[in-house]
Design an enzyme around this catalytic site. Structure first.
Site, PDB file in Angstrom:
ATOM      1  N   ARG A  52       0.830  -1.203   0.000  1.00 24.51           N
ATOM      2  CA  ARG A  52       0.000   0.000   0.000  1.00 24.51           C
ATOM      3  C   ARG A  52       0.869   1.261   0.000  1.00 24.51           C
ATOM      4  NH1 ARG A  52      -2.072   1.184   4.185  1.00 24.51           N
ATOM      5  NH2 ARG A  52      -1.137  -0.322   5.607  1.00 24.51           N
ATOM      6  N   LYS A 192      -8.479  -2.463   0.837  1.00 23.13           N
ATOM      7  CA  LYS A 192      -8.399  -1.592   2.006  1.00 23.13           C
ATOM      8  C   LYS A 192      -9.172  -0.285   1.825  1.00 23.13           C
ATOM      9  CE  LYS A 192      -6.030  -4.295   4.651  1.00 23.13           C
ATOM     10  NZ  LYS A 192      -6.735  -5.006   5.744  1.00 23.13           N
ATOM     11  N   HIS A 211     -10.737  -4.579  12.085  1.00 20.63           N
ATOM     12  CA  HIS A 211      -9.644  -5.177  11.322  1.00 20.63           C
ATOM     13  C   HIS A 211      -9.166  -6.390  12.110  1.00 20.63           C
ATOM     14  CE1 HIS A 211      -5.388  -4.732   9.429  1.00 20.63           C
ATOM     15  NE2 HIS A 211      -6.150  -5.541   8.710  1.00 20.63           N
ATOM     16  N   SER A 229       0.350  -6.518  10.838  1.00 27.09           N
ATOM     17  CA  SER A 229       1.096  -7.440   9.989  1.00 27.09           C
ATOM     18  C   SER A 229       2.280  -8.028  10.743  1.00 27.09           C
ATOM     19  CB  SER A 229       1.587  -6.700   8.744  1.00 27.09           C
ATOM     20  OG  SER A 229       2.290  -7.553   7.896  1.00 27.09           O
ATOM     21  N   LYS A 233      -1.908 -13.015  13.008  1.00 26.82           N
ATOM     22  CA  LYS A 233      -3.375 -12.997  12.971  1.00 26.82           C
ATOM     23  C   LYS A 233      -3.951 -14.067  12.039  1.00 26.82           C
ATOM     24  CE  LYS A 233      -5.034  -9.227  11.190  1.00 26.82           C
ATOM     25  NZ  LYS A 233      -5.720  -9.469   9.913  1.00 26.82           N
ATOM     26  N   THR A 234      -3.443 -14.099  10.810  1.00 27.05           N
ATOM     27  CA  THR A 234      -3.953 -15.077   9.842  1.00 27.05           C
ATOM     28  C   THR A 234      -3.564 -16.492  10.238  1.00 27.05           C
ATOM     29  OG1 THR A 234      -3.850 -13.435   8.072  1.00 27.05           O
ATOM     30  CG2 THR A 234      -3.948 -15.741   7.413  1.00 27.05           C
ATOM     31  N   ASP A 248      -9.798 -11.165   7.975  1.00 28.70           N
ATOM     32  CA  ASP A 248      -9.263  -9.806   8.028  1.00 28.70           C
ATOM     33  C   ASP A 248     -10.236  -8.707   8.424  1.00 28.70           C
ATOM     34  OD1 ASP A 248      -6.823  -8.267   7.644  1.00 28.70           O
ATOM     35  OD2 ASP A 248      -7.800  -7.375   5.915  1.00 28.70           O
ATOM     36  N   ARG A 313       1.955 -11.987  -1.315  1.00 27.37           N
ATOM     37  CA  ARG A 313       0.563 -12.190  -0.912  1.00 27.37           C
ATOM     38  C   ARG A 313      -0.118 -13.282  -1.732  1.00 27.37           C
ATOM     39  NH1 ARG A 313      -1.715  -9.434   3.640  1.00 27.37           N
ATOM     40  NH2 ARG A 313      -0.340  -7.672   4.066  1.00 27.37           N
TER      41      ARG A 313
END
Length: 521
Positions: A52, A192, A211, A229, A233-234, A248, A313
């Protein structure tokens, strides 16, 4: 059928409308936008922008929203400059093929947002198809977009003329209900920017936009995982013993939790089949990879390589995860987990939070940046991202923290702070907390095993640390015990506490009871 004239898009060439995955992949290959790799996924090189570009994101400063927007966090663009840029974008689209995807954001039909995605590139249209909620044939017949996202990676801005900062731009107009994205191929900007819109709209309905990832157990107990990040989390939400609601973005309404999306967007740097089997197996035909290094002859992927970027990604529909909750809906969360990767090695591996502490650490959104991950970073740095989502917050963090506190009170959710970072010393001296231990801590929190154990109070961070946790050595639970040099620990802890103190005081309108719930500076 398309009514593109209503948004000033005219004289186009071919319109490709809600194509299937196979058709889109054929177009991607035909247009040389990406290549097939050995596991069947399509791999894209996004060029200059591999992540981003937050300094190139704008909200149009319109009278209807001016007094609501958190302008300290969001860059404004004037209505005049937006209209000039928009007119140049629509002129650019003339005589070009366009890919359109009509779908939804928000799994709960009561609150979902119909969207339209208009793309210059087939790859970005496939991304939208896999990441957003795909309509049924019947829904498509009556679909009417309430927000339109237009992407033009090939468009070149003139910053001085267009009122932007560089050649890239992401511009949201809440009154025109349009997002324009240009000069960047990175698909995360699509996802996003739509999340930013949901963070504005959902609050109007009393819904907490989040989020976070979410999953549910066999007993229908829902859990939320917040984290920036690199905090896990994932990885931690993709649990073979539980069922993924989403990885997410979610909303929390009076009906419960609902996923904003219909897919997942997982980091895949250093991805391994052993540690993350669900993500590994989800990378197959229909999955879009971004910037993963591969062997040009065999087309085998090298997930360990950072030659292009560390931010590699994988985007895939949620039904690629076995047992995923395809409705995207869950009950009110029994457990909420805040994840941080503390590179200073001083936060406890797990601690329980009161409502006020939950609001404090939510507003703080702390983790660490490591040496070498960004240009100029030579030692670990504390980083704070309000509500674990600062770049995507149109409104002041206290708006979201207040909603969180109200939901915790109303539904009696238990909140834990889990450190997936370092123990026994800072990065370079200590070692990363073992993933197996972290998984055991998460499991204990979800099962309720920590509800009745004894706790001790951390004197610096004001946190409640359990004295025991199943399948975790008791000596690592209190971080000072893992340091050989106790004075060095105390100094490091106080330094980090001071950073928390400075961060929370950088915001206005934070009530004293929330400030007092944080570390003692």
């Amino acid at each position: 059928m398309y009514n593109l004239e209503d948004i000033n898009i005219i004289n186009t060439k071919n319109i490709y409308y809600n194509l299937s995955v196979s058709r889109l992949i054929e177009e991607i290959i035909r247009r040389n936008e990406g290549i097939l790799v050995d596991n069947g996924a399509i791999n894209i090189n996004t060029g200059k922008y591999t992540g981003r570009s937050p300094k190139d994101k704008f909200i149009v400063d319109e009278p209807e929203v001016h007094n609501e927007i958190w302008w300290e966090n969001n860059e404004a663009i004037s209505i005049e400059n937006f209209e000039k840029l928009y007119n140049r974008v629509t002129a650019y689209l003339q005589n070009r093929d366009l890919f359109i995807f009509d779908g939804f954001v928000g799994a709960d039909p009561s609150y979902r947002l119909p969207i339209r995605l208009i793309n210059e590139y087939a790859y970005q249209n496939l991304f939208g198809h896999q990441l957003f909620i795909r309509p049924t044939d019947e829904e498509l017949k009556t679909h009417k977009a309430e927000f339109t996202i237009i992407t033009v990676p090939g468009f070149n801005t003139i910053p001085g003329l267009d009122g932007v900062n560089s050649e890239a731009f992401i511009v949201i107009s809440f009154t025109k209900k349009i997002i324009i994205i240009g000069s960047t191929q990175y698909a995360g900007e699509i996802k996003k920017s739509v999340f930013s819109v949901m963070n504005y709209l959902m609050v109007k309905h009393g819904i907490m936009p989040m989020h976070c990832s979410a999953n549910v157990g066999k007993d229908k107990d829902t859990a939320l995982f917040f984290g920036l990040s690199g905090t896990g989390k994932t990885t931690l939400s993709a649990d073979s013993e539980r069922f993924l609601i989403g990885d997410d973005e979610h909303g929390w309404s009076d009906n419960g939790i609902f996923n904003f999306e219909g897919g997942c967007y997982a980091k895949c740097i250093n991805l391994s089949k052993e540690k993350e089997p669900q993500i590994w197996n989800a990378i197959k035909f229909g999955t879009i990879l971004e910037n993963v290094v591969y062997d040009d002859n065999t087309r085998k992927l090298d997930y360990s390589s950072k030659a292009i970027t560390e931010n590699t990604r994988a985007a895939y529909p949620i039904d690629y995860i076995p047992g995923a909750v395809l409705s995207g809906i869950g009950g009110h969360p029994k457990t909420i987990v805040f994840l941080t990767a503390d590179a200073f090695g001083v936060l406890p591996p797990i601690s329980r939070l009161s409502k006020e502490q939950a609001m404090y650490y939510f507003i703080s959104g702390y983790t660490s940046k490591l040496a070498g991950t960004e240009r100029g970073i030579t030692i670990p740095e504390a980083t704070f991202s309000a509500c674990f989502a600062a770049p995507f917050l149109p409104l002041h963090p206290m708006v979201y923290a207040k909603l969180l506190g109200e939901k915790i009170d109303k539904y009696n959710s238990k909140v834990y702070l889990i450190n997936t970072g370092w123990s026994g010393g800072p990065y370079g001296i200590g070692k990363r907390i073992d993933l197996a231990y972290t998984r055991s801590m998460v499991s204990a929190a979800l099962r309720g095993d920590l509800n009745n154990v004894k706790y001790i109070k951390d004197p610096v961070f004001n946190l409640s640390i359990p004295k025991s946790c199943p399948n975790v050595p008791y000596e690592i639970l209190n971080p000072i015990n893992t340091w050989k040099d106790k004075e060095a620990y105390n100094l490091q802890a106080k330094n980090l506490a001071r950073k928390f103190f400075e961060n929370i005081n950088s915001y206005n309108i934070i009530p004293e009871e929330i400030k007092n719930a944080g570390p003692k500076a």
